[in-house]
Design a protein around this motif. Structure first.
Motif, PDB file in Angstrom:
ATOM      1  N   ALA A  38      37.157  15.590 107.867  1.00 21.22           N
ATOM      2  CA  ALA A  38      35.771  15.183 108.125  1.00 21.22           C
ATOM      3  C   ALA A  38      35.323  14.006 107.273  1.00 21.22           C
ATOM      4  O   ALA A  38      34.469  13.223 107.688  1.00 21.22           O
ATOM      5  CB  ALA A  38      34.829  16.374 107.894  1.00 21.22           C
ATOM      6  N   ASP A  39      35.914  13.866 106.080  1.00 20.66           N
ATOM      7  CA  ASP A  39      35.449  12.823 105.164  1.00 20.66           C
ATOM      8  C   ASP A  39      36.572  12.510 104.188  1.00 20.66           C
ATOM      9  O   ASP A  39      37.150  13.431 103.596  1.00 20.66           O
ATOM     10  CB  ASP A  39      34.212  13.318 104.402  1.00 20.66           C
ATOM     11  N   PRO A  40      36.912  11.234 103.990  1.00 14.38           N
ATOM     12  CA  PRO A  40      37.961  10.889 103.023  1.00 14.38           C
ATOM     13  C   PRO A  40      37.672  11.413 101.618  1.00 14.38           C
ATOM     14  O   PRO A  40      38.597  11.655 100.843  1.00 14.38           O
ATOM     15  CB  PRO A  40      37.974   9.356 103.050  1.00 14.38           C
ATOM     16  N   GLN A  41      36.401  11.602 101.300  1.00 16.15           N
ATOM     17  CA  GLN A  41      36.056  12.108  99.979  1.00 16.15           C
ATOM     18  C   GLN A  41      36.539  13.534  99.761  1.00 16.15           C
ATOM     19  O   GLN A  41      36.762  13.956  98.621  1.00 16.15           O
ATOM     20  CB  GLN A  41      34.534  12.061  99.769  1.00 16.15           C
ATOM     21  N   HIS A  42      36.719  14.297 100.842  1.00 14.24           N
ATOM     22  CA  HIS A  42      37.154  15.679 100.709  1.00 14.24           C
ATOM     23  C   HIS A  42      38.573  15.742 100.132  1.00 14.24           C
ATOM     24  O   HIS A  42      38.841  16.455  99.164  1.00 14.24           O
ATOM     25  CB  HIS A  42      37.090  16.391 102.055  1.00 14.24           C
TER      26      HIS A  42
END
Length: 316
Positions: A38-42
């Protein structure tokens, strides 16, 4: 300089590591894969946590994360990664605190610390554990931006410069002297000890008088409540947490600022639980034991740096 990660992303990553270490069904595997995608930050947040492990722990952790890209191996990989990270979570508290930017705040306190500061205008500002503020004083106004935690403000009179406390949910203008401001989840809570304040939130205004409390969020001010101002100030003075029919999640969030490491809980799952209690903030382990004795919750300690609060199985 490394880019910062939102504290909520770091918390979600820790939650996933614990969840996948104990729950390996197909639905959980799929949800974890969706979260990673869902998000590269994850994925970055998990990688960052690995960076604080001992070198001998890093190699298998990185391998586990690579295997997590394969759906059938997701649960096993996440479990290995979770165990590795749990072994190295002693380094997480300082990392998380620094990533949130609070070390650069004008005034801040660490876990379990309390601080009292006389400001340039003569006002007195007290910070509870795990709190941080920025100060913006100029010839026209005085502003305290509450970044995290809880503060008690005793405002000095200045006819030329109004005094404000700002949070993401709104602004509090001091019309008198003593009040407490707390950031809790996505809301702000103001408690008047003496005189009054005016709250501006979502285009609405509300004036609070002595012994009144108000919670406001992105939708604006909520309902005004009556509180025992003297008892609250005494609790603050003696480093105690006094809750009167408050959500358990709010109480846990405040306790989390008084203990090292991470205190994890699902605010939505606990939303039906409210408590009236006096707890010692200087001994958060004792406080958690007291809550567990009287509420349908389980307190699980994975390491000295990671604690999780969940509903008991019968209540889930």
């Amino acid at each position: 300089m490394k880019s910062s990660l939102p504290p909520e992303v770091l918390r979600q990553a820790a939650e996933w590591l614990v969840r996948l270490d104990h729950q390996t069904d197909a639905a959980t595997e799929q949800a974890f894969q969706a979260w990673l995608a869902a998000d590269p930050q994850h994925r970055h947040s998990i990688t960052r946590l690995q960076g604080h492990l001992l070198p001998l722990q890093q190699a298998p952790a990185r391998a586990a994360l690579r295997r997590a890209r394969q759906p059938r191996a997701a649960a096993t990989a996440a479990k290995c990664l979770g165990l590795a990270v749990l072994l190295g979570l002693a380094a997480v508290p300082a990392y998380e605190y620094g990533q949130q930017g609070y070390l650069l705040a004008d005034l801040s306190t660490g876990s379990g610390q309390w601080r009292q500061q006389r400001l340039d205008d003569g006002s007195d500002l007290q910070l509870e554990g795990g709190s941080a503020v920025d100060l913006h004083f100029d010839p026209r106004q005085r502003r305290v931006q509450l970044l995290r935690g809880e503060i008690l403000v005793n405002v000095a009179k200045d006819a030329q410069r109004p005094f404000y406390v700002d949070t993401p949910q709104g602004s509090i203008r001091a019309l008198g002297t003593r009040f407490i401001v707390q950031r809790s989840g996505d809301a702000t809570q103001v408690t008047m000890l003496e005189s009054s304040t005016r709250i501006d939130s979502a285009g609405q205004q509300q004036v609070l008088g002595p012994g009144q409390r108000l919670r406001f969020d992105a939708r604006g001010p909520g309902t005004v409540e009556q509180v025992d101002a003297d008892a609250l100030e005494q609790a603050w003075t003696h480093h105690q947490l006094l809750a009167n029919d408050q959500p358990l999640a709010d109480v846990l969030e405040r306790l989390a600022r008084h203990r090292p490491g991470l205190l994890l809980f699902d605010r939505q799952a606990l939303q039906g639980l409210r408590v009236t209690v006096m707890l010692p903030t200087d001994d958060s382990d004792k406080a958690l034991r007291l809550l567990q004795r009287t509420l349908p919750i389980e307190v699980s300690h994975y390491t000295p740096w990671l604690t999780r609060v969940t509903l008991t199985p019968a209540e889930k």
